[in-house]
Design an enzyme around this catalytic site. Sequence first.
Site, PDB file in Angstrom:
ATOM      1  N   SER A   1     -39.887 -60.248   6.259  1.00  0.00           N
ATOM      2  CA  SER A   1     -40.759 -59.081   6.234  1.00  0.00           C
ATOM      3  C   SER A   1     -40.603 -58.232   7.504  1.00  0.00           C
ATOM      4  O   SER A   1     -39.507 -57.782   7.798  1.00  0.00           O
ATOM      5  CB  SER A   1     -42.208 -59.533   6.011  1.00  0.00           C
TER       6      SER A   1
ATOM      7  N   ASP B   1     -40.951 -56.866  -5.475  1.00  0.00           N
ATOM      8  CA  ASP B   1     -41.719 -57.059  -4.238  1.00  0.00           C
ATOM      9  C   ASP B   1     -42.715 -55.910  -4.081  1.00  0.00           C
ATOM     10  O   ASP B   1     -42.320 -54.750  -3.978  1.00  0.00           O
ATOM     11  CB  ASP B   1     -40.764 -57.098  -3.042  1.00  0.00           C
TER      12      ASP B   1
ATOM     13  N   HIS C   1     -43.583 -60.976  -2.920  1.00  0.00           N
ATOM     14  CA  HIS C   1     -43.353 -60.879  -1.477  1.00  0.00           C
ATOM     15  C   HIS C   1     -43.516 -62.263  -0.856  1.00  0.00           C
ATOM     16  O   HIS C   1     -44.588 -62.862  -0.915  1.00  0.00           O
ATOM     17  CB  HIS C   1     -44.330 -59.903  -0.829  1.00  0.00           C
TER      18      HIS C   1
END
Length: 403
Positions: free
Chosen positions: A192, A320, A349
Site C-alpha cells: 500500500s 482493489d 485491498h
Amino acid sequence: MARLFPSPPKLQCFSRRGKFSASAAAAENPLASLEIIGSGESLLARFASLRRPYRPFPVLAWNCHVETIFAAFFRSLPDVRLRRECLRTEDGGSVALDWVSGDAARLPPDSPTLILLPGLTGGSDDTYVRHMLVKARKEGWRVVVFNSRGCGHSPVTTPQFYSASFTKDLSHVVKHVKFCFPESNLYAIGWSLGANILVQYLAQESHNCVLSGAVSLCNPFNLVIADEDFRKGFNIVYDQALAGGLRRIFKKHKLLFEDIDGDYNIQLAANAKSVRDFDEGLTRVSFGFKSVDDYYSKSSSSDSIKAVQTPLLCIQAANDPIAPSRGIPREEIRANPNVLLMVTPKGGHLGWIAGAEAPFGAPWTDPVVMDFLEHLQKEKQETFPAQLNGALQSTDKLHEVKV
C-alpha cells in the site's frame, strides 16, 4: 536501458479471445487468469506457485469489501518473537526496526536480507506482514520490519511523521542494514503506502540502488485517483478508519506540535475525519507542499516507474477499492524492462484470500513473491562467481603485462 528480465514469448489469454471458456483457459494456461504486463512474464512459467490458476476462496471473494475486511480482522497472526532496534535518523527523528529474535546468530552473514514496509499506520503486528516474514524465514532469509515514525509503536522524537514520498528514512534504513550485513544481498517488499514509498525510493536511487530486487503490493500508484475513490461509497469506511489511526498516533505525540510555526492546522489534524483532513492539516505542510492536491499529485509513484532500474514485481488486485486498477501505470510498466506487473481478478485491498492457506492463512501473494525473490537471489549467486573469476583473470593479465 539494460534488460534485467529475459524477453518473453507472448502469452495468450484464451478466455479474452473467446476461444475457450474461462475454466478451459485456466486449465490450458494457469497464467490466463491474471493480467500480466512486462518483460519478465516468461519467468513466471517457472514459478511453482503459479502452476494453478488464481481461484479466490468461495463466498468471501464475491465482494471486494468483504474480502478486504475479512483479511483485516480474521486472518491469523503468526507468533514470532521480535527484537526491536530504534534507529535515529539524520534529522533527529526515530524509526523502529523489528528483527526476528535469534536470527543474527542463527543465520550466516551472507544470508539474503528482506526489508518489509507496511502500509499507512501499519507495523510489524499486521497479519500480512507477519505471514510474509514467516514465509521468508522458512526459506532461510533474514527479515526486518521497518516501522515508520509513530507506526508499530515506533517513537516520534520530532514534529514530523512521514509521507507518501518521504524516502529519506528508508534510505537511512537500507544503509544501516547494509552496514550491519555487508555480505548480504538486500531486498524489500512494500504494501500500500509502503509500496508507494518503496517505488519512489527505487526511482530516486536509480542506478545506485543498493537493493537487489523489490516487490510492490497493493500500491495506490496514482494518489489523485486513489483520493477521488477514497471519498466515494463504502470506501468512506476505510477513510475514516485510517484517519482514526492517524489521530491516535498524533494525539500520543501532540506535545511535540505545541507552538509550532507555519501553515499547520493542528486542530484539523487532531480531529481529522478523513486522511485528506490529516494531510491538509499536517502532512502537506511538514513536507513543503502548497496544498493537499499538490502533495498527492507530486507524491504518486506512477510517475517514478520509468526511472526504476532495480528488478521490481508489482502485484495488484483488479477490484482493489483503495488502490484503483485505473491508477496502475500500465504503459510506463510496459516500457520499462525492469518492471513486471501482475493483476489478479480478485483480492480486495491486502486481502488475496486464495491459495492453499485460504481463508485464514497467508495471502495468495506470499509464495509468488518468494518465488520471484528466490529467482533474483539465485541469479545474484550465479553472477557473482563469474564476475569474480573475470576480475581475477583481468588481474592475472595485468600482472603479465607488468612483468
